[in-house]
Every structure is written in structure tokens, then in C-alpha cells.
Design an enzyme around this catalytic site. Structure first.
Site, PDB file in Angstrom:
ATOM      1  N   ALA A 102       0.857  -1.183   0.000  1.00  0.00           N
ATOM      2  CA  ALA A 102       0.000   0.000   0.000  1.00  0.00           C
ATOM      3  C   ALA A 102       0.894   1.234   0.000  1.00  0.00           C
ATOM      4  CB  ALA A 102      -0.897  -0.012   1.232  1.00  0.00           C
ATOM      5  N   GLY A 108       0.575  -5.009   1.011  1.00  0.00           N
ATOM      6  CA  GLY A 108      -0.665  -5.094   0.245  1.00  0.00           C
ATOM      7  C   GLY A 108      -0.477  -5.788  -1.096  1.00  0.00           C
ATOM      8  N   GLU A 140      -0.761  -9.355  -0.308  1.00  0.00           N
ATOM      9  CA  GLU A 140      -2.177  -9.611   0.025  1.00  0.00           C
ATOM     10  C   GLU A 140      -3.053  -9.611  -1.221  1.00  0.00           C
ATOM     11  OE1 GLU A 140      -2.047  -6.375   2.945  1.00  0.00           O
ATOM     12  OE2 GLU A 140      -2.769  -7.821   4.406  1.00  0.00           O
ATOM     13  N   GLU A 166       4.918  -5.028   7.011  1.00  0.00           N
ATOM     14  CA  GLU A 166       4.210  -3.983   7.766  1.00  0.00           C
ATOM     15  C   GLU A 166       4.777  -3.819   9.173  1.00  0.00           C
ATOM     16  OE1 GLU A 166       2.724  -6.364   5.980  1.00  0.00           O
ATOM     17  OE2 GLU A 166       1.017  -5.561   4.868  1.00  0.00           O
TER      18      GLU A 166
HETATM   19  N1  CO8 Z   1       4.541   3.163  -0.871  1.00  0.00           N
HETATM   20  C1  CO8 Z   1       4.916   4.311  -1.446  1.00  0.00           C
HETATM   21  N2  CO8 Z   1       6.023   4.442  -2.215  1.00  0.00           N
HETATM   22  C2  CO8 Z   1       6.770   3.337  -2.394  1.00  0.00           C
HETATM   23  C3  CO8 Z   1       6.438   2.095  -1.828  1.00  0.00           C
HETATM   24  C4  CO8 Z   1       5.263   2.021  -1.035  1.00  0.00           C
HETATM   25  N3  CO8 Z   1       4.835   0.884  -0.479  1.00  0.00           N
HETATM   26  N4  CO8 Z   1       7.373   1.188  -2.190  1.00  0.00           N
HETATM   27  C5  CO8 Z   1       8.260   1.859  -2.959  1.00  0.00           C
HETATM   28  N5  CO8 Z   1       7.903   3.148  -3.087  1.00  0.00           N
HETATM   29  C6  CO8 Z   1       8.578   4.206  -3.838  1.00  0.00           C
HETATM   30  C7  CO8 Z   1       9.807   4.705  -3.107  1.00  0.00           C
HETATM   31  O1  CO8 Z   1       9.449   5.668  -2.145  1.00  0.00           O
HETATM   32  C8  CO8 Z   1      10.605   5.277  -4.263  1.00  0.00           C
HETATM   33  O2  CO8 Z   1      10.056   6.524  -4.589  1.00  0.00           O
HETATM   34  P1  CO8 Z   1      11.033   7.833  -4.800  1.00  0.00           P
HETATM   35  O3  CO8 Z   1      11.856   7.472  -6.008  1.00  0.00           O
HETATM   36  O4  CO8 Z   1      10.073   8.944  -5.027  1.00  0.00           O
HETATM   37  O5  CO8 Z   1      11.855   7.939  -3.577  1.00  0.00           O
HETATM   38  C9  CO8 Z   1      10.304   4.339  -5.402  1.00  0.00           C
HETATM   39  O6  CO8 Z   1       9.100   3.672  -5.057  1.00  0.00           O
HETATM   40  C10 CO8 Z   1      11.379   3.279  -5.614  1.00  0.00           C
HETATM   41  O7  CO8 Z   1      11.567   2.633  -4.369  1.00  0.00           O
HETATM   42  P2  CO8 Z   1      13.037   2.418  -3.725  1.00  0.00           P
HETATM   43  O8  CO8 Z   1      13.943   3.526  -4.108  1.00  0.00           O
HETATM   44  O9  CO8 Z   1      12.845   2.164  -2.260  1.00  0.00           O
HETATM   45  O10 CO8 Z   1      13.471   1.085  -4.509  1.00  0.00           O
HETATM   46  P3  CO8 Z   1      14.477  -0.049  -4.007  1.00  0.00           P
HETATM   47  O11 CO8 Z   1      14.697  -0.933  -5.182  1.00  0.00           O
HETATM   48  O12 CO8 Z   1      15.647   0.563  -3.342  1.00  0.00           O
HETATM   49  O13 CO8 Z   1      13.667  -0.849  -2.848  1.00  0.00           O
HETATM   50  C11 CO8 Z   1      11.732  -1.953  -1.926  1.00  0.00           C
HETATM   51  C12 CO8 Z   1      12.529  -1.580  -3.192  1.00  0.00           C
HETATM   52  C13 CO8 Z   1      12.551  -2.923  -1.060  1.00  0.00           C
HETATM   53  C14 CO8 Z   1      10.433  -2.626  -2.370  1.00  0.00           C
HETATM   54  C15 CO8 Z   1      11.429  -0.675  -1.108  1.00  0.00           C
HETATM   55  O14 CO8 Z   1      10.873   0.306  -1.982  1.00  0.00           O
HETATM   56  C16 CO8 Z   1      10.473  -0.869   0.024  1.00  0.00           C
HETATM   57  O15 CO8 Z   1      10.843  -1.381   1.047  1.00  0.00           O
HETATM   58  N6  CO8 Z   1       9.199  -0.466  -0.150  1.00  0.00           N
HETATM   59  C17 CO8 Z   1       8.201  -0.526   0.896  1.00  0.00           C
HETATM   60  C18 CO8 Z   1       7.686  -1.961   1.088  1.00  0.00           C
HETATM   61  C19 CO8 Z   1       6.666  -1.983   2.208  1.00  0.00           C
HETATM   62  O16 CO8 Z   1       6.953  -1.688   3.346  1.00  0.00           O
HETATM   63  N7  CO8 Z   1       5.435  -2.365   1.864  1.00  0.00           N
HETATM   64  C20 CO8 Z   1       4.332  -2.472   2.810  1.00  0.00           C
HETATM   65  C21 CO8 Z   1       3.544  -1.205   2.809  1.00  0.00           C
HETATM   66  S1  CO8 Z   1       2.274  -1.189   4.054  1.00  0.00           S
HETATM   67  C22 CO8 Z   1       1.001  -2.130   3.371  1.00  0.00           C
HETATM   68  O17 CO8 Z   1       1.111  -2.636   2.289  1.00  0.00           O
HETATM   69  C23 CO8 Z   1      -0.259  -2.263   4.173  1.00  0.00           C
HETATM   70  C24 CO8 Z   1      -1.261  -3.158   3.465  1.00  0.00           C
HETATM   71  C25 CO8 Z   1      -2.666  -2.611   3.561  1.00  0.00           C
HETATM   72  C26 CO8 Z   1      -3.703  -3.484   2.863  1.00  0.00           C
HETATM   73  C27 CO8 Z   1      -3.674  -3.461   1.369  1.00  0.00           C
HETATM   74  C28 CO8 Z   1      -4.747  -4.366   0.763  1.00  0.00           C
HETATM   75  C29 CO8 Z   1      -4.539  -4.677  -0.734  1.00  0.00           C
END
Ligand code: CO8
Length: 300
Positions: free
Chosen positions: A106, A149, A152, A172
Site C-alpha cells: 500500500a 498489500g 495480500e 508492515e
Molecule cells: N509506498 C509508497 N512508495 C513506495 C512504496 C510504497 N509501499 N514502495 C516503494 N515506493 C517508492 C519509493 O518511495 C521510491 O520513490 P522515490 O523514487 O520517489 O523515492 C520508489 O518507489 C522506488 O523505491 P526504492 O527507491 O525504495 O526502490 P528499491 O529498489 O531501493 O527498494 C523496496 C525496493 C525494497 C520494495 C522498497 O521500496 C520498500 O521497502 N518499499 C516498501 C515496502 C513496504 O513496506 N510495503 C508495505 C507497505 S504497508 C502495506 O502494504 C499495508 C497493506 C494494507 C492493505 C492493502 C490491501 C490490498
């Protein structure tokens, strides 16, 4: 048989045409979409196409944010799913993302400033589970990150195919929250308590191979860009070639197995099995076998 989706009429009427961004990397998916798209609707955060008349392909398309799932994206996704589910020519749906990310969860930036009163009052995430209510089978073709998400969303689909690059995780816990889209519940049913606990409590990513060994995905599909999508489309075409009443019935009874006791589930299955003897497809399927010919199902 009607869809169980419930959209306000104003939502359907007010849908707008939007241009697909030109930033999409040329790939199997993009060329598939360009060559074969038959959908009239264009979206900002997804691509919707028909790689075969019987298959709807929906591609999450927020490449710069690794397909982070936002409210506007889900609005478009639900609309495309609704259209595919309501289209009689479509027998199965494929949902995919990019090579790098099915979806990285998400949208954290959308969520970070929300208050309890916002999320509770507006029932945040309520509409993010519509995909699990579709009548038609949905195959997730997962490459790269399927986190939070994203994991999920894949679990809400009926079948998951993974490319060797796929990484599944529920991170999460690292954000001070827990899965909110059914991850904790569907994972337990899919891979058991201990593995579900490990994923939810440590946030560790699970490789495609491990996910296959755990039974979370059907199988890992051979390497190469777009391979997993190709395989999912082939599978969707195969499902579409069957009698669609039996396909929907099979999906319904398997899903009921999640909710019912064994005795209730067996009884439900038998009743649905009995009911299929009222269809022309049952007559045709069994006659074709006896006459040593291919069945011509009419979905009736
Ligand atoms: N939300 C918003 N932006 C994101 C997300 C995210 N989940 N994941 C990546 N991005 C963005 C980054 O902020 C970045 O943007 P910018 O260039 O503007 O800084 C861009 O995508 C590229 O990401 P990275 O530079 O971080 O890329 P890497 O290759 O270095 O890393 C990762 C990739 C490991 C996937 C890393 O981006 C990461 O850890 N992302 C977050 C993963 C995470 O924590 N996900 C869980 C989110 S909470 C959630 O999902 C709750 C679920 C709710 C229910 C949903 C039901 C369907």
C-alpha cells in the site's frame, strides 16, 4: 448470473478517459497491450487489455512507485475488474505488475499522516478486497516485489504463478503496523500458522522457490521477461475454453472450503455438483466423452 460487485451508478457514469503515461518500458506487456487492447477505457495507474478475446489482462502501472497501491489505483483496478467480470466473452482474468514489482505494498506516503478517526470513519481499505468477490477466476502473475498489500492482493487471487524473481513479504511490522488486507488470515490458511507468523512477525521476504515449496504459489514459471504473464494468459485461455458455469461453480466450492467445516463443505460441493446436471454443458461434456469428440460448451 450477476456480479456480486456493488458500485454506485455515479461512479460508473463518471469514469473518465485518461492517457497511459509514455514512461512504460517497452516490454512484452506493453506490446501486448498496444497490439491487442480492446478496452475503451484508458487509465492512469493500470493498463487493461484483452490479449485474447476470452482473457482480460490487467497490469498495475505505477512504475516510479513500484506499483504502490493507492486509493486512485484501486478505484481504477476495481472498475477494470468489474468490467471484465461483467463481460460475457471473458472467461478468466490475469493480474500482473512490472518485472521489478507486482506491487510494493500500500502507498506508505498516502497512509503516513492518516489518523485513526480518518481510517475508521472512512472505512479505509474496505473497497480494496473486491477482487476476492469476482465470479471469474483471477490468476496473479507475479514478478519482483509482492510486499505488504502487494502480497495480500496476490493472495486474494485464485491462482498465483511466480517468476523466479518474485519476492513475497509482509513488512508492515517494520512500519509499526500489521497486514490490513487479509494477509494474516489468508497466509495462515495458505502456508500454516508457523510460516505465517514468521512472515508477519519478522517481515522477511520469501523467495519464489520458497513460496512454491510452502504452497503459497502454484509454481515458479521459467525465466525471462514476460514469461510468467505468457504462462498466466495460456492458463486463462485454457480455463476460458471450459464450460463457464462449471468454472464458476468450481471456484465457488473451492473458496467455500476456506469458510466451512469439512462436512458442510462436502455437502455444499455435492449440492453444486447435483445442480450442474441441470446445465446443457453437462449433457454436452459427457456426450462428447462418450462419442470421442471435443466438447462444444455453450455456457448454458
Ligand atoms: N509506498 C509508497 N512508495 C513506495 C512504496 C510504497 N509501499 N514502495 C516503494 N515506493 C517508492 C519509493 O518511495 C521510491 O520513490 P522515490 O523514487 O520517489 O523515492 C520508489 O518507489 C522506488 O523505491 P526504492 O527507491 O525504495 O526502490 P528499491 O529498489 O531501493 O527498494 C523496496 C525496493 C525494497 C520494495 C522498497 O521500496 C520498500 O521497502 N518499499 C516498501 C515496502 C513496504 O513496506 N510495503 C508495505 C507497505 S504497508 C502495506 O502494504 C499495508 C497493506 C494494507 C492493505 C492493502 C490491501 C490490498
Amino acid at each position: 448470473m450477476g456480479s456480486r460487485f456493488c458500485f454506485p451508478m455515479s461512479f460508473l457514469i463518471s469514469r473518465t478517459l485518461r492517457v497511459v503515461p509514455a514512461t512504460i518500458k517497452p516490454s512484452y506487456l506493453a506490446s501486448t497491450v498496444r497490439l491487442m487492447s480492446t478496452s475503451n477505457t484508458e487509465y492512469q495507474f493500470i493498463l487493461s487489455s484483452r490479449p485474447d478475446p476470452s482473457v482480460a489482462l490487467i497490469t498495475l502501472n505505477r512504475p516510479k512507485a513500484l506499483n504502490a497501491l493507492s486509493s486512485p489505483l484501486f478505484k481504477e483496478l476495481n472498475q477494470a475488474l468489474f468490467e471484465a467480470d461483467a463481460d460475457d466473452s471473458v472467461g478468466a482474468i490475469v493480474l500482473t505488475g512490472s518485472e521489478k514489482a507486482f506491487a510494493a505494498g500500500a502507498d506508505i506516503k498516502e497512509m503516513k499522516d492518516k489518523e485513526y478517526s480518518d481510517v475508521y470513519k472512512n472505512n479505509f481499505l474496505e473497497n480494496w478486497g473486491q477482487i476476492a468477490k469476482l465470479r471469474k477466476p483471477v490468476i496473479a502473475a507475479v514478478s519482483g516485489y509482492a510486499l505488504g498489500g502487494g502480497c495480500e492482493l496476490a493472495l486474494m487471487c485464485d491462482i498465483i504463478l511466480a517468476s523466479p524473481t518474485a519476492k513475497f513479504g509482509q513488512p508492515e511490522i517494520n512500519l509499526g503496523v500489521i497486514p490490513g488486507g487479509g494477509g494474516s488470515q489468508r497466509l495462515v490458511r495458505s502456508i500454516g500458522k508457523s510460516r505465517a507468523m514468521e512472515m508477519c512477525l519478522t517481515g522477511r521476504n520469501v523467495s519464489a522457490q520458497e513460496a512454491a515449496e510452502w504452497g503459497m504459489v502454484s509454481r515458479v514459471v521459467g525465466e525471462g521477461e514476460g514469461k510468467v504473464v505468457e504462462e498466466a494468459i495460456t492458463m486463462a485461455k485454457e480455463i476460458s475454453s471450459k464450460g463457464q458455469i462449471a468454472v464458476q461453480a468450481a471456484k465457488e466450492v473451492v473458496n467455500a472450503g476456506y469458510e466451512l467445516t469439512l462436512a458442510e463443505g462436502l455437502r455444499f460441493e455435492r449440492r453444486i455438483f447435483h445442480g450442474l446436471f441441470a446445465t446443457k454443458d453437462q449433457k454436452e461434456g459427457m456426450a462428447a466423452f462418450a462419442e470421442k469428440r471435443k466438447a462444444q460448451f455453450t455456457n448454458s
